[in-house]
Structure formats: C-alpha cells, structure tokens
Design an enzyme around this catalytic site. Structure first.
Site, short mmCIF file in Angstrom:
data_model
loop_
_atom_site.label_atom_id
_atom_site.label_comp_id
_atom_site.label_asym_id
_atom_site.label_seq_id
_atom_site.Cartn_x
_atom_site.Cartn_y
_atom_site.Cartn_z
N GLU A 170 27.84 8.91 5.20
CA GLU A 170 28.05 7.48 5.49
C GLU A 170 29.01 6.85 4.50
O GLU A 170 29.85 6.02 4.87
CB GLU A 170 26.70 6.74 5.45
CG GLU A 170 26.84 5.25 5.74
CD GLU A 170 25.54 4.48 5.50
OE1 GLU A 170 24.54 5.10 5.13
OE2 GLU A 170 25.58 3.25 5.67
N HIS A 189 28.45 -0.27 7.18
CA HIS A 189 27.44 0.79 7.14
C HIS A 189 27.43 1.55 8.46
O HIS A 189 28.01 1.13 9.46
CB HIS A 189 26.04 0.20 6.93
CG HIS A 189 25.83 -0.37 5.56
ND1 HIS A 189 25.20 0.31 4.56
CD2 HIS A 189 26.19 -1.57 5.04
CE1 HIS A 189 25.17 -0.43 3.46
NE2 HIS A 189 25.77 -1.58 3.72
N GLU A 207 26.08 -2.26 11.03
CA GLU A 207 25.73 -0.85 11.19
C GLU A 207 26.49 -0.39 12.43
O GLU A 207 26.17 -0.76 13.56
CB GLU A 207 24.21 -0.70 11.41
CG GLU A 207 23.36 -1.16 10.25
CD GLU A 207 23.28 -0.14 9.12
OE1 GLU A 207 23.85 0.97 9.26
OE2 GLU A 207 22.65 -0.44 8.09
N HIS A 211 27.27 1.92 0.03
CA HIS A 211 26.97 3.12 -0.76
C HIS A 211 28.19 3.56 -1.59
O HIS A 211 29.12 2.78 -1.78
CB HIS A 211 26.42 4.23 0.14
CG HIS A 211 25.41 3.71 1.11
ND1 HIS A 211 24.12 3.40 0.76
CD2 HIS A 211 25.52 3.36 2.43
CE1 HIS A 211 23.47 2.91 1.81
NE2 HIS A 211 24.30 2.86 2.84
ZN ZN Z 1 24.11 2.12 4.75
#
Ligand code: ZN
Length: 325
Positions: free
Chosen positions: A152, A207, A289, A115
């Site tokens: 995030e 992430h 993640e 992101h």
């Molecule tokens: Zn993400």
C-alpha cells in the site's frame, strides 16, 4: 490500509444516517453527479458489481437502522469502520472540469501518502503512542498489501506523485507529508500538523484498504465533529465534506469504480472520529481508500499504472473542484 493500527482501530460504534441514494445523488456537485451516473451505467459490467449497493438498499449494511442507531461494526478481518453517513445537501455548484492552467496559483494542496515503505523496519517507532485528542494511538502503521506483495505504501506514493504533477500543472503549490525520503512515518499527528502548518487549502490522505476478499470499491473518509484536547474538527467538518463529496464523485467519473460495497451504505462516504490525521487537522481534509488490496479484482486495478493515473486524475479533479468552490 487503514484498518491496522493508528488510523483504524477495532470496532467502533457505528452510526448510519444514510438516506436513499437519491439523496446522495442530489447532494453531489454536477461533475460528481456525472461521475455517479457513469458508475451506475458501467457498474454492472465491471465484474462483481451485482453485489454492490447500487440501489442504496440498507438491507446488508450493519448499523444502518434508525438515524440514532448504534451497533457494532462488522467483524471482518480488516473492516473496522466506525461510522458512516450519507452526504448532506451541498450548496456547491462549481465546474467539474479541471481548472485552466495556472488557475490554482496561490492554492496550497497537501498530499498525504499513507504509511511509509520503511515502516515495517521500524516497528518500535511506529508503535509509539501519540495523542490524537480523543485518545492515544500508534504513531503509524505498515499499511496493507496485495496478496502478491504490492505494498500500500508504494501505491500511495505512486498516486501522490501523479497527483502532484496534475495539480502543479494547474498552478497549485503541492506539499507531501512524506515522499519516501524518510525511513519511517511521519506519525499521524505530525501528518496532520504538516497540513496545518502549510495552511493548506485542501489535504487528501491517500490509502488503499486491506479488507476481506469480495469487499470492493472505494470510499472517502470524512472527519466527524470532534472536540477533545488538541482535536477540534468543528470548523472543518462542513468544508471537508464538500471536499470529500467532490473527490468521491470525480473519482467515480474518472475510474468508473463503484463506491464501497462493504462500508458507507453505497454512498462511498464514511464519517469517522477516530483518525488522528483527521481529528488534529485544522484545514479541510479527507482520506480516500481507493480500493481493497486484498480483493483480487480490486488489486488488478490498484496495481495498474493506467488505473492509478485515472485515480490520481479523479482525486485531483475533486480537489480542483473544491478549490474553485
Ligand atoms: Zn492505509
């Protein structure tokens, strides 16, 4: 997060080929194995661990039936996985220890901080569709945040900076796909191209997830075998799995975190064929993640600088282990 937008579309067919946890353990490199054993030893003390798939039981894992079984993914708010599978046997044997200083000279690592903190101000740009080979998807997403508002995109950049320091100390050339130095993006296809153009020896996309409260733990996402238009992951499936298994194992060792209790059937590994960042990669690449930002216990970890340092160390050591092959 992953489960909003380009990288993470609505429920995908899910296939599980998970075997007993012993299979996963046997497949891990020594250092990684040590990590899993550490996790097994400490997991019950970390709160909420009792609901984790320590045993590798498939009882609560949707789609974990026969090897060819396909079923709908869980319909929880943000949990939209597509596939999962256990690690396959790995012939790797390397050291789990960080390399000596300078030992990564000549190696190129691309870190992809998921992101961009500015994405939310550029919805038109990030919603633009891009071709990921198998289909078209949004350019990028805003990512998730903790309930208290820690984004995030801030988390991913912070971990990436810590990783860069660790890897550069060992002589690696480290490149980012973005460093908060652009107002939005890049798009997922460009993120993949940056790794390809750099001829990266390894790429890791950072992430944190945005799943339902109570869903905890980390998972590493491996590219499935995809061959469609510009996407051809066949040459990188095996090497990416090797990279991902090492990252998972050493992440466990450094953080003590448990593999996800909501995806991956307790292995911490998930295979997907719907992520542009993986589909378009021509070099070994995985996503991690690191935890679930929407769970308060995981959020307490993700917002801790000390924990992020452990996370950065674990991921970096996984990369080092992979590069030493
Ligand atoms: Zn993400």
């Amino acid at each position: 997060m992953s489960y909003v937008g380009p990288d993470f579309e609505p429920p995908q067919p899910r296939r599980s080929r998970r075997g007993p946890l012993t299979v996963a353990l046997a497949a891990l490199v020594p250092g990684a194995l040590a990590g899993w054993l550490v996790w097994q030893a400490v997991g019950d003390d970390s709160g909420g661990a009792s609901d984790r798939a320590v045993s590798g039981s498939s009882s609560s894992a949707p789609g974990s039936g026969s090897p060819s079984a396909r079923s709908s993914a869980p319909a929880t708010e943000d949990d939209r996985p597509s596939k999962s599978s256990a690690p396959s046997a790995s012939s790797s044997k390397p050291s789990s220890k960080p390399a000596a200083s300078g030992s990564l000279k000549g190696k190129v690592v691309v870190i992809d901080p998921g992101h961009n903190p500015g994405n939310f101000r550029h919805t038109a740009e990030i919603n633009r569709q891009v071709d990921i080979g198998t289909n078209r998807k949004e350019c990028d997403t805003t990512g998730t945040s903790t309930n208290a508002g820690y984004a995030e995109a801030r988390f991913t950049l912070d971990v990436a900076h810590r990783m860069r320091k660790i890897l550069e100390q060992q002589g690696a050339t480290v490149k980012f796909t973005q460093d908060g130095d652009r107002s939005w993006g890049p798009c997922v296809d460009e993120r993949a191209r940056i790794g390809n153009t750099a001829h990266a020896d390894a790429v890791v996309s950072i992430h944190a997830d945005g799943s339902a409260a109570g869903n905890r733990g980390f998972h590493v996402i491996l590219p499935g075998s995809v061959h469609a238009k510009d996407a051809d992951t066949r040459p990188i499936v095996k090497s990416s799995r090797d990279l991902g298994e090492r990252v998972a194992g050493l992440f466990v060792r450094e953080t003590g975190s448990a593999p996800s209790n909501y995806i991956g059937d307790g292995t911490g590994l998930v295979v997907r064929e719907d992520l542009g960042g993986l589909n378009l990669s021509t070099v070994p690449k995985v996503f991690i993640e690191c935890g679930n930002m929407r769970d308060t216990k995981d959020a307490a970890l993700l917002t801790s600088g000390a924990w992020r340092q452990k996370a950065a160390r674990g991921i970096s050591e996984g990369i080092v282990s992979f590069l030493h092959g």
